[in-house]
Design a protein around this motif. Structure first.
Motif, PDB file in Angstrom:
ATOM      1  N   ARG A  44     -30.562 -31.574  19.695  1.00  0.00           N
ATOM      2  CA  ARG A  44     -30.507 -33.036  19.558  1.00  0.00           C
ATOM      3  C   ARG A  44     -30.176 -33.469  18.128  1.00  0.00           C
ATOM      4  NH1 ARG A  44     -31.478 -37.456  22.278  1.00  0.00           N
ATOM      5  NH2 ARG A  44     -32.111 -36.224  24.086  1.00  0.00           N
ATOM      6  N   ALA A  45     -30.820 -32.862  17.151  1.00  0.00           N
ATOM      7  CA  ALA A  45     -30.559 -33.259  15.763  1.00  0.00           C
ATOM      8  C   ALA A  45     -29.097 -33.025  15.391  1.00  0.00           C
ATOM      9  CB  ALA A  45     -31.474 -32.491  14.814  1.00  0.00           C
ATOM     10  N   ASN A  46     -28.531 -31.930  15.886  1.00  0.00           N
ATOM     11  CA  ASN A  46     -27.140 -31.632  15.584  1.00  0.00           C
ATOM     12  C   ASN A  46     -26.202 -32.595  16.301  1.00  0.00           C
ATOM     13  OD1 ASN A  46     -28.156 -29.551  14.093  1.00  0.00           O
ATOM     14  ND2 ASN A  46     -27.575 -27.934  15.511  1.00  0.00           N
ATOM     15  N   GLY A  61     -28.838 -23.681  15.613  1.00  0.00           N
ATOM     16  CA  GLY A  61     -27.516 -24.301  15.642  1.00  0.00           C
ATOM     17  C   GLY A  61     -26.485 -23.555  14.819  1.00  0.00           C
ATOM     18  N   ASN A  62     -26.946 -22.602  13.996  1.00  0.00           N
ATOM     19  CA  ASN A  62     -26.042 -21.796  13.176  1.00  0.00           C
ATOM     20  C   ASN A  62     -26.363 -20.316  13.363  1.00  0.00           C
ATOM     21  OD1 ASN A  62     -24.523 -23.919  11.405  1.00  0.00           O
ATOM     22  ND2 ASN A  62     -26.664 -24.557  11.397  1.00  0.00           N
ATOM     23  N   ASN A  63     -26.530 -19.940  14.619  1.00  0.00           N
ATOM     24  CA  ASN A  63     -26.883 -18.559  14.940  1.00  0.00           C
ATOM     25  C   ASN A  63     -25.712 -17.610  14.637  1.00  0.00           C
ATOM     26  OD1 ASN A  63     -25.193 -18.167  17.542  1.00  0.00           O
ATOM     27  ND2 ASN A  63     -26.274 -20.095  17.892  1.00  0.00           N
ATOM     28  N   MET A  64     -25.948 -16.333  14.807  1.00  0.00           N
ATOM     29  CA  MET A  64     -24.965 -15.315  14.431  1.00  0.00           C
ATOM     30  C   MET A  64     -23.645 -15.467  15.168  1.00  0.00           C
ATOM     31  SD  MET A  64     -27.291 -11.856  14.067  1.00  0.00           S
ATOM     32  CE  MET A  64     -28.088 -12.018  15.674  1.00  0.00           C
ATOM     33  N   PHE A  65     -23.705 -15.923  16.411  1.00  0.00           N
ATOM     34  CA  PHE A  65     -22.490 -15.986  17.215  1.00  0.00           C
ATOM     35  C   PHE A  65     -21.751 -17.309  17.052  1.00  0.00           C
ATOM     36  CE2 PHE A  65     -25.285 -12.894  19.328  1.00  0.00           C
ATOM     37  CZ  PHE A  65     -24.473 -11.777  19.231  1.00  0.00           C
ATOM     38  N   PHE A  66     -22.464 -18.396  16.786  1.00  0.00           N
ATOM     39  CA  PHE A  66     -21.788 -19.643  16.435  1.00  0.00           C
ATOM     40  C   PHE A  66     -21.098 -19.492  15.075  1.00  0.00           C
ATOM     41  CE2 PHE A  66     -24.420 -23.026  18.960  1.00  0.00           C
ATOM     42  CZ  PHE A  66     -24.195 -22.314  20.128  1.00  0.00           C
ATOM     43  N   ALA A  67     -21.805 -18.863  14.139  1.00  0.00           N
ATOM     44  CA  ALA A  67     -21.274 -18.724  12.780  1.00  0.00           C
ATOM     45  C   ALA A  67     -20.048 -17.830  12.734  1.00  0.00           C
ATOM     46  CB  ALA A  67     -22.359 -18.166  11.855  1.00  0.00           C
TER      47      ALA A  67
END
Length: 389
Positions: A302-304, A196-202
């Motif tokens: 789901r958790a996010n 959920g906090n991968n390189m491209f989301f971040a």
């Protein structure tokens, strides 16, 4: 301050109860370690009762909050607006998916992006490098004047597992708080945090939280027109931070299809925030349906998705807070077209003015930057979204 008229406490940029402002991610870490503030403590974690928090606000409360925020649209019009923006995101996501070799199966492209994460313990270095990349781009394009101290006076902290229940992404301000795996998490929880906090989301959340986002906002509002702080609004704070995401997209900050997928995830997320939060408060969706909507329509873990819904309704934020990201951004975007695209101001002059006018409803910023006078009986009428109707 209109927020004092309602029974929905809200967090300002300067409130750091376990977090900073919620910028790129999902904001505020309050709410009792994941329990909705208004939900019975016996409600199972993840149940509709627990996720519903203080419950729906109702149409009248939404209309009054929008009026006080100087947004000249009804809740139903805003849901229609969000769906129009979602359609643009869908087209761009399909284009990126095809470039990545996944055809029309955009969720496979999203999965491929989610799996490009850094090793545990390396997130602090990723955040550092992404922050520097954004500053370099801003200065190269001469978009805004960045005081030297702004680049130096922040630090990083890790969000605890309990805080990640309501803030599964990043928080920002004087400190950037980063979601990352902890040894007390299960393996599934660790993977959801990494994915959920991968390189491209971040890549988008870091500059949203730091420069030119919330960190720089806080620095500037302490030094320019600080007397306007009683009128502060998330439509300025969150809206401006997300506006930068939109503008940097236009200016070519995203080069690869993977980078575009990462940016589009957040843009879809902001569309979804308007739709699910207003629909919940209007009684059109349950909290569990909001979770499924985020999973199906945006591609959340789901958790996010549960964390996003939990923090939206646990009483830590006013009912229209989730709308402020995209709506405030669209206001700034419209103002940019009005003043910069027209040639009346340079990018640097325009953006410097936004920070120095202080935090207040964007319509008031518009009047101030244009040098217009405000009458005592002024009523909002700005239809900033060109694509309505």
């Amino acid at each position: 301050d209109h927020r004092d008229r309602h029974s929905f406490p809200t967090r300002r940029s300067s409130d750091l109860r376990g977090g900073g402002t919620d910028p790129g991610g999902t904001g505020g870490a309050g709410g009792g370690g994941g329990r909705g503030a208004g939900a019975p403590r016996t409600a199972p974690l993840g149940s509709n009762e627990e996720l519903s928090g203080v419950g729906p606000a109702g149409n009248d409360a939404l209309v009054e909050a929008l009026r006080a925020a100087m947004i000249a649209y009804t809740p139903d019009e805003l849901i229609a607006l969000a769906n129009k923006e979602f359609a643009w995101c869908d087209r761009e996501m399909l284009r990126a998916s095809r470039e990545m070799g996944f055809g029309s199966e955009w969720k496979k492209a999203l999965e491929a992006v989610k799996n490009k994460y850094v090793e545990p313990g390396q997130m602090i270095y990723l955040v550092r490098d992404l922050a520097r990349e954004a500053v370099e781009f801003l200065e190269k394009k001469e978009l805004v004047t960045i005081p030297a101290m702004v680049k130096e006076d922040y630090w990083e902290e890790a969000l605890t597992p309990a805080m990640q229940l309501v803030s599964p992404f990043f928080l920002g301000g004087s400190t950037i708080q980063v979601s990352s795996p902890a040894n007390s998490m299960t393996m599934a929880e660790k993977m959801e945090s990494l994915r959920g906090n991968n390189m491209f989301f971040a890549r988008a959340t870091v500059f949203h939280e730091l420069i030119p986002g919330h960190h720089m906002q806080g620095y500037m509002t302490q030094r320019y027109r600080a007397y306007r702080s009683p009128f502060s609004t998330p439509f300025w704070t969150e809206g401006m931070a997300f506006y930068w995401e939109m503008l940097l997209w236009d200016l070519g900050f995203t080069h690869t299809p993977e980078q575009r997928v990462g940016a589009l995830f957040w843009r879809m997320h902001r569309c979804a925030r308007i739709i699910f939060s207003l629909s919940f408060h209007l009684g059109k969706m349950t909290a569990k349906e909001c979770v499924e909507f985020l999973i199906e329509r945006v591609g959340h873990e789901r958790a996010n998705a549960e964390g996003e819904v939990r923090r939206s309704f646990n009483g830590s934020y006013e009912p229209i807070y989730q709308c402020a990201y995209m709506l405030g951004a669209l206001q700034f975007y419209a103002l940019h077209k009005e003043l910069v695209d027209s040639g009346k101001m340079t990018n640097r002059a325009f953006h410097d003015a936004l920070y120095r006018e202080g935090n207040m409803p964007v319509e008031m910023v518009r009047l101030a930057v244009n040098g217009q006078k405000v009458t005592r009986d002024y009523r909002t009428s700005w239809k900033f979204y060109a694509f309505m109707g």
